[in-house]
Design an enzyme around this catalytic site. Structure first.
Site, PDB file in Angstrom:
ATOM      1  N   LYS A   1      -9.887  -4.554  11.053  1.00 55.26           N
ATOM      2  CA  LYS A   1      -8.926  -4.038  11.593  1.00 55.26           C
ATOM      3  C   LYS A   1      -8.830  -4.520  12.948  1.00 55.26           C
ATOM      4  O   LYS A   1      -7.477  -4.480  13.700  1.00 55.26           O
ATOM      5  CB  LYS A   1      -9.076  -2.500  11.689  1.00 55.26           C
ATOM      6  CG  LYS A   1      -8.976  -1.867  10.231  1.00 55.26           C
ATOM      7  CD  LYS A   1      -7.635  -2.057   9.785  1.00 55.26           C
ATOM      8  CE  LYS A   1      -7.275  -1.005   8.531  1.00 55.26           C
ATOM      9  NZ  LYS A   1      -6.178  -1.323   8.086  1.00 55.26           N
TER      10      LYS A   1
ATOM     11  N   SER B   1      -6.160   0.242  13.134  1.00 56.39           N
ATOM     12  CA  SER B   1      -6.871   1.312  13.093  1.00 56.39           C
ATOM     13  C   SER B   1      -7.560   1.597  14.299  1.00 56.39           C
ATOM     14  O   SER B   1      -8.170   0.691  14.986  1.00 56.39           O
ATOM     15  CB  SER B   1      -8.120   1.635  11.758  1.00 56.39           C
ATOM     16  OG  SER B   1      -8.947   2.586  11.981  1.00 56.39           O
TER      17      SER B   1
ATOM     18  N   GLY C   1       1.036  -1.037  -0.080  1.00 56.16           N
ATOM     19  CA  GLY C   1       0.050   0.057  -0.130  1.00 56.16           C
ATOM     20  C   GLY C   1       0.738   1.091  -0.254  1.00 56.16           C
ATOM     21  O   GLY C   1       0.723   2.328   0.572  1.00 56.16           O
TER      22      GLY C   1
ATOM     23  N   TYR D   1     -14.804  -3.147   7.760  1.00 55.45           N
ATOM     24  CA  TYR D   1     -13.373  -2.327   7.975  1.00 55.45           C
ATOM     25  C   TYR D   1     -12.972  -2.704   9.487  1.00 55.45           C
ATOM     26  O   TYR D   1     -11.941  -3.038   9.754  1.00 55.45           O
ATOM     27  CB  TYR D   1     -13.465  -1.101   7.480  1.00 55.45           C
ATOM     28  CG  TYR D   1     -12.115  -0.333   7.724  1.00 55.45           C
ATOM     29  CD1 TYR D   1     -11.122  -0.222   6.882  1.00 55.45           C
ATOM     30  CD2 TYR D   1     -11.946   0.635   8.819  1.00 55.45           C
ATOM     31  CE1 TYR D   1      -9.997   0.408   6.996  1.00 55.45           C
ATOM     32  CE2 TYR D   1     -10.945   1.387   8.978  1.00 55.45           C
ATOM     33  CZ  TYR D   1      -9.771   1.405   8.081  1.00 55.45           C
ATOM     34  OH  TYR D   1      -8.747   2.101   8.238  1.00 55.45           O
ATOM     35  N   ALA D   2     -13.996  -2.125  10.320  1.00 56.15           N
ATOM     36  CA  ALA D   2     -13.808  -2.429  11.823  1.00 56.15           C
ATOM     37  C   ALA D   2     -13.645  -3.819  12.133  1.00 56.15           C
ATOM     38  O   ALA D   2     -12.613  -3.977  12.983  1.00 56.15           O
ATOM     39  CB  ALA D   2     -14.885  -1.954  12.592  1.00 56.15           C
ATOM     40  N   THR D   3     -14.109  -4.603  11.640  1.00 54.88           N
ATOM     41  CA  THR D   3     -13.842  -6.008  11.746  1.00 54.88           C
ATOM     42  C   THR D   3     -12.700  -6.542  11.557  1.00 54.88           C
ATOM     43  O   THR D   3     -11.940  -7.086  12.116  1.00 54.88           O
ATOM     44  CB  THR D   3     -14.865  -6.990  11.218  1.00 54.88           C
ATOM     45  OG1 THR D   3     -16.286  -6.289  11.763  1.00 54.88           O
ATOM     46  CG2 THR D   3     -15.058  -8.340  11.535  1.00 54.88           C
TER      47      THR D   3
END
Ligand code: NAP
Length: 255
Positions: free
Chosen positions: A166, A148, A18, A162-164
């Site tokens: 991260k 994050s 990335g 995303y939260a999962t």
């Protein structure tokens, strides 16, 4: 002054995924400025070639390797290209990740869910699996996984996938740190808060000002600040730190 053998990555070989924008780019540029040989990994060829040129013009040594980090074959090729070029890997920074929208659970499609986990946790697993055997050859390695604040708190602004993903990065980091400690390889995570990267710059200034106002330090972070924290965890002197999560989020973690 820190002893050079603790703080220097001069001559070390680093892979940064990335690295074609934002935090990953800042990290690749900082590592090259510190004397590391850097493999820039990302999908955007034009950006990758441009960053490669900038690093080389500044006297740094780098490679651009185009690849999708959620693709096992691409990551196998990245690891073997770095091994062919430089014969070792000392540092792996797993920065590739992100999300698009943040709907309520009823509107999260199968495709969004799968993509979110692919982008945010599978991207870490696939390249790390290829790089660990190369690090083991030298009984040395530094792996830094970018999580994050969304994986640490109930960040309503982030998507569910995303939260999962991260939060999974934190579990992946701890479990792997326990496995690889005896091999001289540390594995740590960094949890950024809102940072002014190209992805974040797409939000309105009003939205960003609101987010800054709710952060203890009352501002957003910069990619350079994240690169600085990632650099510390990538140095030889960070060898007694493993399985840790470094919160580089202006205190967003404490609310
Ligand atoms: N910025 C923030 O506020 C913030 C906050 C918390 C966590 N983070 C995390 O920090 C990391 C970097 O974020 P950023 O804001 O700097 O992002 P960004 O500006 O969107 O840059 C992300 C970079 O990652 C690459 N990338 C993403 N998914 C990839 C994949 N599957 N395969 C290959 N390359 C991929 C993109 O490459 P291409 O353009 O080449 O496709 C791009 O170069 C991410 O993991 C993000 O979740 C960021």
């Amino acid at each position: 002054m820190a002893a050079p053998e603790l703080s220097s990555i001069d001559g070390h070989v680093a892979i940064v995924t990335g690295a074609t924008a934002g935090i990953g780019q800042a990290c690749a540029e900082r590592f090259a400025a510190e004397g590391a040989k850097v493999a820039i990994v990302g999908r955007n060829r034009a950006a990758g070639e441009r960053i490669l040129g900038e690093i080389q013009n500044a006297g740094g040594e780098a490679l651009f390797l185009a690849g999708e980090c959620a693709d096992a074959g691409d990551m196998r090729e990245v690891a073997s290209a770095v091994d062919d070029a430089w014969g070792r890997v000392d540092i792996l920074v797993n920065c590739a990740g992100g999300f698009l929208d943040a709907p309520d659970i009823e509107d999260v499609t199968d495709e969004m869910w799968a993509k979110g986990l692919d982008w945010n946790i599978n991207t870490k697993f696939l390249i790390t699996r290829e790089v660990v055997p190369l690090m083991k050859r030298n009984s040395y390695g530094r792996v830094v996984n970018i999580s994050s604040v969304a994986g640490r708190t109930g960040s309503r602004n982030a998507s569910l996938d995303y939260a999962t993903g991260k939060a999974a990065v934190v579990g992946f980091t701890r479990r792997l740190a326990a496995e690889l400690g005896p091999s001289g390889i540390t594995v740590n995570a960094v949890a950024p808060g809102l940072v002014r990267s190209p992805r974040v710059e797409r939000h309105s200034e009003e939205h960003l000002a609101q987010r800054a106002a709710s952060t203890p330090v009352r501002r957003l972070g910069t990619p350079a600040e994240l690169a600085h924290a990632i650099l510390y965890l990538s140095t030889p002197g960070a060898g007694f730190t493993t399985g840790a999560v470094l919160d580089v989020n202006g205190g967003a973690w404490i609310g």
